[in-house]
Each structure stands twice: as C-alpha cells, then as structure tokens.
Write an enzyme that holds these catalytic residues in place. Sequence first.
Site, PDB file in Angstrom:
ATOM      1  N   ASP A 292     -66.467 -26.913  37.256  1.00 30.82           N
ATOM      2  CA  ASP A 292     -66.610 -25.757  38.136  1.00 30.82           C
ATOM      3  C   ASP A 292     -68.022 -25.194  38.053  1.00 30.82           C
ATOM      4  OD1 ASP A 292     -65.721 -24.081  40.107  1.00 30.82           O
ATOM      5  OD2 ASP A 292     -64.649 -22.707  38.769  1.00 30.82           O
TER       6      ASP A 292
ATOM      7  N   GLY B 233     -61.734 -12.277  38.725  1.00 25.06           N
ATOM      8  CA  GLY B 233     -61.731 -13.670  39.167  1.00 25.06           C
ATOM      9  C   GLY B 233     -60.318 -14.063  39.497  1.00 25.06           C
ATOM     10  N   GLY B 234     -60.135 -15.341  39.812  1.00 25.22           N
ATOM     11  CA  GLY B 234     -58.830 -15.800  40.215  1.00 25.22           C
ATOM     12  C   GLY B 234     -57.774 -15.592  39.150  1.00 25.22           C
ATOM     13  N   TYR B 235     -58.190 -15.668  37.901  1.00 23.88           N
ATOM     14  CA  TYR B 235     -57.215 -15.651  36.805  1.00 23.88           C
ATOM     15  C   TYR B 235     -57.000 -14.254  36.254  1.00 23.88           C
ATOM     16  CZ  TYR B 235     -61.332 -14.617  34.774  1.00 23.88           C
ATOM     17  OH  TYR B 235     -62.467 -13.930  34.558  1.00 23.88           O
ATOM     18  N   GLY B 236     -57.857 -13.281  36.584  1.00 23.39           N
ATOM     19  CA  GLY B 236     -57.710 -11.946  35.995  1.00 23.39           C
ATOM     20  C   GLY B 236     -59.021 -11.193  35.980  1.00 23.39           C
TER      21      GLY B 236
ATOM     22  N   GLY C 229     -65.780  -7.403  36.281  1.00 26.85           N
ATOM     23  CA  GLY C 229     -65.595  -8.455  37.272  1.00 26.85           C
ATOM     24  C   GLY C 229     -64.152  -8.875  37.401  1.00 26.85           C
TER      25      GLY C 229
ATOM     26  N   VAL D 247     -62.521  -9.370  33.971  1.00 26.98           N
ATOM     27  CA  VAL D 247     -63.499  -9.486  32.897  1.00 26.98           C
ATOM     28  C   VAL D 247     -63.920  -8.081  32.491  1.00 26.98           C
ATOM     29  CG1 VAL D 247     -65.688 -10.474  32.177  1.00 26.98           C
ATOM     30  CG2 VAL D 247     -64.360 -11.581  33.958  1.00 26.98           C
TER      31      VAL D 247
END
Length: 953
Positions: A754, A639-642, A637, A644
């Site tokens: 969140d 996401g905004g931060y990096g 996956g 998975v």
Amino acid sequence: MGARIGQLLVIIFIQIWITTAQNRDSVSLLALKDDWQNTPPNWDDGSDPCGGGWDGITCTNDRVTSITLASMKLTGGLPGDIGELSELQILDLSYNKGLTGSLTAEIGKLRKLTNLILVGCSFNGPIPESIGNLERLTILSLNSNRFTGRIPASIGNLKNLYWLDLTQNQLTGSIPVSNGRTPGLDMLTRAKHFHLGDNQLSGDIPPRLFSSNMILIHLLFENNQLTGSIPPTLGLVKSLEVVRLDRNSLSGDVPLNINNLTNVNEMYLSNNKLTGPVPNLTGMQTLNYLDLSNNTFDQSTVPSWFSTLQSLTTLKMHSTNIGGELPAALFSIPSLQNVDLSNNRLNGTLDISSNPSNQLQLVNLRSNQIVDFTQRRGYSIGLILVENPICMESEVTDGYCSLPTKTNASYSTPLNNCTPPSCGSGQVSSPNCKCAYPYMGSFFFKAPSFSDLGNSTVYNSLRDLLMSFFRQVQLPVDSVSLKNPSRNLNDYLVLNLEVFPSGEVNFNRTGILGVGFALSNQTFKTKKDFNTYVFIAENYDFLPGVSGPKHKSSNTGVIIGSIIGGCVLVILLVLAGVYAFRQKGRAERATQQTSPFALWDPTSGSGGVPQLKGARSFTFEELNKYTNNFSETNNIGTGGYGMVYRGSLPNGQLIAIKRAQQGSTQGGLEFKTEIELLSRVHHKNVVGLIGFCFDQGEQMLVYEYIVNGTLKDSLLGRSGIRLDWMRRLKIALGAARGLQYLHDLADPPIIHRDIKTNNILLDARLVAKVADFGLSKPLSDANRTHVTTQVKGTMGYMDPEYYMTQQLTEKSDVYSFGVVMLELITARNPIEKGKYIVREVKLAMNKSKELYDLHEVLDPTIGLSSQLKGLERFVDLSLRCVEEMGNQRPAMSEVVKELESIMELAGLNPGTESSSSTSASYERTGNDYSHPYGNDSLFAYSGGFLPEKLHPK
Ligand SMILES: *[C@@H]1O[C@H](CO)[C@@H](O)[C@H](O)[C@H]1NC(C)=O
Ligand SMILES: *[C@@H]1O[C@H](CO)[C@@H](O)[C@H](O)[C@H]1NC(C)=O
Ligand SMILES: *[C@@H]1O[C@H](CO)[C@@H](O)[C@H](O)[C@H]1NC(C)=O
Ligand SMILES: *[C@@H]1O[C@H](CO)[C@@H](O)[C@H](O)[C@H]1NC(C)=O
Ligand SMILES: *[C@@H]1O[C@H](CO)[C@@H](O)[C@H](O)[C@H]1NC(C)=O
C-alpha cells in the site's frame, strides 16, 4: 578433579550472572519500592517495571533509563540498590519531603546519569565523593535539602556539568579548587550555573576558581560566611550575567577589573564588609539591578557614573557612606523603578524636576542631609525624606516627611472573563472559573531584573509563557495562576503558583510527574526579566489511589548454614548458590504478574504470546491516559480501519496510536502476525513501532509520532512546508531506501502492498519514513517470489498485473512507488477527475524537448525549470517503475541506485527521509479481473476509491 569442578562452577556462576542481568534492574527497583511508601499504585501490579509500564519509570530495551517521581509524597530513603541501575540517565525525586537519610555513595555507580535532581527533599549527611564519578552529569540539583559537610572536590571531575545547584543546604567549609592533585570547581568549564547560596560556606573565594575559560552566566554565592576579598580573577569571567556575593563577610576593595564584566545585568554585593572606593561600574552598560548596600566604602561623593547606566531599574546603596548632591539626570533613566540611598550623607537640593522616569515607584532618601526639594508639577512618586533637614522644621507636614505605611504589592492572575463559582472543600476556582485541585508551589526568582513588584504586565507574560510551554509539551494543564509576589530574607522574589488540571478536577500521576519534572529539571525556561528560578512544590494531596504503608518483604532470602571446609571452591559454590537463589526468587516475583504479555489472551484465538523485538505492550488504561481519553483534540486522522490519535508517553515522547474501530478489528492471530512483523522492522526510513495494545477488546498499534505528517499533505500545500526539487529528490530516495530495506533486508522480506503518498511521512528534518504496514505481506520461504492473496491496496497506486492475476510480488510495490514519483513532480492525485497520472504524463511528454516538455503537468512550486537538474532521468525511472509487466520494472535496489546518481547529478549528497499514515485501503470484492486503469474501469472506480484523507484537524 577439584580443578574441573572449579571451572564448572565458574562457568555456572557466569551464566547465572548473564541470564539474570536483565532482571537486575527489576531487583533494584523492587528494593526501592520496598524502601518507599506511597509508590504509584501500578507498581503493585507486578514486578516488571519495564514491561509493566510503572508510573515514573522509563525503559529502553528492558533497562531502566529514567526515574522521575517528583511530588509523589514518597517517604523513605535512597537505598544503595539504586547503584545497580547502570543504564539510568535521569533520576528526579524532587519535592518528596519525606525522603530522608543520606545520599548513598552507590550513586557513583550510575555512570550514564545525566540529570540528578533531588530538589526539596530532606536528604541529609554529606554529599558523597563518589558523585564525581558521574562523568556524564549535566544537571546536578541537590538544592533545598539538609546536606552537611563540604562540597566534594570531586564535583570538579564532572566535566559535562552545565547546572550545579547546591543552594539552601547546610554545607560548610571552603569552595574546592583544584591543586594539581585534587580536582575542584574551577575545572567545570562547561558550567553556566554555580548556585551555592544559602549555606554556611566559609573561607576565601579562591582566586583559582575563576578563569577566562569559563562560560558561567550565574554566580550565586549569597548568604554564606565567605571572607577575604573578592578575587580579581572574577573579572576574567566575561560571560557573567548575574553576580550575587551578598550576605557574606567579604572585605577589602572591590577589584577594579570587575568593571570588565560588561554582560552583568544583576549584581548584589550588599551586606558585606567591603572597603575602599565605591567600585567604578561604567562598563556594565546593561546593568538592571545593583545592590551595594551595607558596606563600609570610603567616604566619597555621589559616583559620577550613576546616571550613565541607562538600563537601571533598581539602585540600592543604603549605608554606603556617599555624600554630595544627587544629579537630576539619575531620575531620568527611563526604566528606573526604585532608588534606595538611605542612611548616607547626601546634601543640597533634591531635584526630580526634569523628565523623570515614568516607572519610578519609590525614592528612599531617609536619613541624609537634604535641605530642599524641587519636583515636577503634578508628578508624584513615593518619596521618603524622613530624617533630613528639610523635614526637621516643626511646621513641615509634607507626605515625604512621614514614613509610608508598608503595603505589600498585590497581584493575582486575573479571571478569564468569568464569574468564579463557589467550590467544594479543598477545591480552588481556576482563572477559567472551574473548580479543581491545583498543583501548588512557589517560584523563587533569585535575580529578577525589576523591583516593582506591583506591575501585573510582567506576571501576565510569565503566565502566558508557562501556558504555552505546558501546551507545547502536551501536559494536561487547563490554566495557571500566579499570586502574592514578595521578597524573602535572601531578597529572592517569591511568587506562588497554582497549576490547574484540564479535564478532571485533579491531576493524575502522569500529570503531576510531567509538571513536576518540567519545573524541577528547568525544562521550563523563563525569559530575561525573571532570570533563574527554583520551584519548590507543596505536597499534592489529590492523587488517585495512594497505596498504604507496605509490609516490608524479606529480601535477605537464604542464609546458608554451615560451610564445610575452607576450600575456595566451596565458597564459590556458596556465592553462586546464594546469588542464583536470590535472583531467581526476585525474578520470579518480578515476572509473576507482569510479563510484557500478561495481557495477551491466548484464548481469543490469537495463538501464543507474540515474539516481539523491542515493542512493548500497553494497557488500554495507559493509552487512554496518554491521549487524554482519546480526546477529539488528539485525533489526528481517520482511515478505513479506524482513527489515529496523537499522545505522549510519560517521558515526553510523542506517539501516534492507530486504533482499530469496533467491527474492523482483525482476528487475534492476524493482529499478532502484524505486530510480530512490525516489531522486526528497524530502519531510518521506516516508521518504528513502539508497542501495541490488545486489551479490553481493543487493537491498537503505537508508533513513533512523525511531526511533519504525510507527504501527500506537503504536496497539497497543507503542511506549510515548501518542497523544492532538492527536497523532493531526498524524499524519493529516503522512501525508496525504506522500501528496499523491506524487500531486501527485512527478515522475512516484506511486501508493503500500500505504497502511496499518504503512507510516506516526513519527520522534523524532512526525512521520509515509510508507514502503515496494515496490509503488508511477509514472503515465506516456501514462497520466495510471490504470494497469492486477495487484492488489497489503493486504486491509482495499485499494480495492474497484481490486480488482474492476484499474484503479489515485490514489483507491485515498485509500481506504486513509480506512481508516487510521478505524484512527487506533479503534486496531482493519481486519479483526478477521471484522469490517470501515468497516462497524463506519458501524453504530455516530448522526449526531444527540454524537461521533456512537461511544464504543463509539473507542480508549479517545485522551482524554476532551470534548477530541475536530473528531472528527465527521474521521469524515465518512474515510467520504468510503472511498466505493465512486473519483470520489466527495476528492483527497489536499482531504483535506489539510480536516485542516488540523480541526486549527485543535481549536486546533492544522497541523504534520507520519512513518512507515516493511515489509509483507506482498497479491498477487491468482485470477480472483474480486467485492467484497473483501462478507460472503462477507470471511469467505474474513480468515484469510489480516490485516495482518502489523513491530515491533522
Ligand atoms: C580588565 O580590567 C583591568 C583593570 O581595570 C584592565 O587593566 C584590563 O585591561 C582589563 N582587561 C580586559 C581584557 O579588558
Ligand atoms: C571608570 O572606568 C572607566 C574605564 O574602565 C574610565 O574610563 C573612567 O574614567 C572611570 N571613572 C571613574 C570615575 O573612575
Ligand atoms: C542593611 O543592614 C541592616 C542591618 O543589618 C538591615 O536591616 C537592612 O535590611 C540592610 N539593607 C539592605 C538593603 O540589605
Ligand atoms: C555636600 O557634601 C559634599 C561631600 O561630602 C561636600 O563637599 C559639600 O561641601 C557639601 N555641600 C554642602 C552645601 O554642605
Ligand atoms: C510594567 O512593565 C512593563 C514591561 O516591563 C512596562 O512596559 C510598563 O510600563 C510597566 N507598567 C508600569 C505601570 O510601570
């Protein structure tokens, strides 16, 4: 005065004992390390095996729980210090030929041990009686060593034992059974496997050994020196599937009731001195393989039951004194492959003319009295009639009258449509035509159901089974090759195995440890054709960085000189002193280099070492290894931060690694705060943090891996899991409980900030788990009610009050949860095509109608309307959660109560659930404090901040 000093000393002593308890495991492991050569190089990195992540060592809460070191080329012995590892559950030292000496009696102190696996080492001497103390043991594999002496009767106390393998040692004496005073193997009523073959066991097989309580499936006593008759009690163990009593000196009649063993598939009674009639085996209708050869049964005619055994592949009755004519029906048993009736008194005409089995390979009737032969035209099988009257006439030249030249069956796993390259020294070309250093060894199948060793179908399916197993457990295996099937002297089918590494040309240590353990521990299961196996590995010479011989370090520490006086107090003082000194010395060595936070770099502006509960620190190297170099296939996956990644720890546990991308790492201090927070959170409905990595400029969080992914994926039908109303209720309640825990029970309380369906994960049992605390805020004591922060969250789920005032309270999570509840029943994104879910539901709703007339907006897969009990109350609750004003929303504890009551109404026992995630999170930058879901602003944001995707590729 003296008494008071005494008391003081006792207290000091006890305190030293307690404070060093956690170091005791390190101390024992250091002793093992001192004793062994070739320990994994990272054992030299420091002396804290748990914090330091030593290869082959698994810890739980700083205590060593498993040691798996198969195929490490270890040499040395097994020192008594092992007994101090009182939390140890698994000990596997298989395939280290260099491990010698006796098995220490201290092993009996490992009360929690479940798997003791020492296959293919060189241990010798007697097996200690103390082994009977290991009450939790389920797997005891001491096969292929040089153990001598008797089988300890105390093994009978291992009431949980499932697998007992003592094969191929030099054990003597008789098989122990209980007698009221001493225990025995008859007490092992949970055991399915008695593998005692290839020893020098003697005496009778005790009738007491068997009873109808037993659930044994494999009884393997082959190649011993057992005498006396087969006890009739054997017929009581109806569960038996494989019986091997061959290669002993058993005598007397075969008991009649052996015919009660209707589940037997393979039976070997050959090479004994059995007498009386050939046993009646008509009850064994699933018999595949029968060998009665080399006994001295009474002269008899061909048993009438031969041709009723319709599953037979193999019939061996060499030298069993039978005569008469063979029934033609025998050869039409459909699966028949191999018949050996040589050296008997068979006479008359051999008739293989009617519908013979098309799998028939060889019929050996050498040395009988057969005078004629009719065969179906055009049908040719291997047939041996040498030394029969039919071949005695001088002019006979038929093929069956000469002995065939012995040819070994050949098989080798075929190449995968490729041309093998020429490989460098020591390397071997894999079935995928890649040069590599394979891990090699041999399978020994002790009772395969077939005897045609040349049929590639069975080996190909074994190869497929192996590959799908290795993939399933995520071991780094590219391909496997099987070759050279043969039978050894014990009539075991031997098959060579080569396991090729994926990616690299050689396996690294974790790879070898994983593959070795899977095979030594019998984690890999074969299918019925092959039945039970033993795998014996060859040395693997291509491990990176084998450390050289070590200098012995002196552990003996202090020698206290003279003891003044004979006073008890002084002795106590000395004992306490010696103990403290030793522990201190060892503990110091142990902490020098590898405190769990040795990698923590306080100069990076991250403050002091983090205060963690139960989470561990990983090096970049380790995580790199566990994710196969952060390979594309392990990326699950974004996401905004990096990214998975999925990975697996050496103990097989699956993990999800959240790796911040370069540029989006937070400050060291923030990262530290986050992991400290996460490590304090332990709840069934909250994803647990396993550890972190703050090394080589990386920031990664390591979580437990939650198999069924996000709730969003399931709602969108991407997971293949159908969520009916009951499941949705359970998921809502689980997530609510997780959130309530964060608000009310976590210390300090945590506001998630969140909550969304992407951050609720589902485990294998669809238990919901709240995940992703990347934005979480603990409430400080000074600020028990709210914190003022920069607005973060995901549009659609975000509390409008928080958005407008920047005041974050627990009620902001309640708002998001209300949106999640609406998403649960509609399966729609909160903002879809510019429409906001809260408003859409309110618009569609008519409280005076059944189900509030919501059919239009409900997710069609939720189930029939007649079954949606409690849906109205669910909708009411969700709308209370999304009230404009925080103070009008319920607390999570109320939400939990109401959901529980809805579940009861729906006829369910309130249960629990799960979730995980990564999310593209929203960070507000502008100065616009207008309502986020007002018509205008909704239009403005709907393009940019739709919930992001996280789902497996
Ligand atoms: C087992 O076999 C014996 C002898 O053939 C027979 O008398 C007995 O009834 C059988 N027992 C069961 C439980 O089938
Ligand atoms: C073999 O045993 C079965 C029952 O156990 C019996 O019915 C049958 O007659 C026996 N056959 C012979 C040849 O003894
Ligand atoms: C029977 O015994 C002979 C002589 O010991 C041996 O060569 C042969 O392999 C045995 N046959 C079987 C089928 O075990
Ligand atoms: C074949 O052997 C059986 C049993 O040994 C015997 O009764 C019969 O007479 C023999 N038949 C011939 C033709 O020799
Ligand atoms: C090989 O084994 C398979 C499965 O047991 C069987 O279906 C097939 O007929 C066999 N092939 C030959 C040539 O005997």
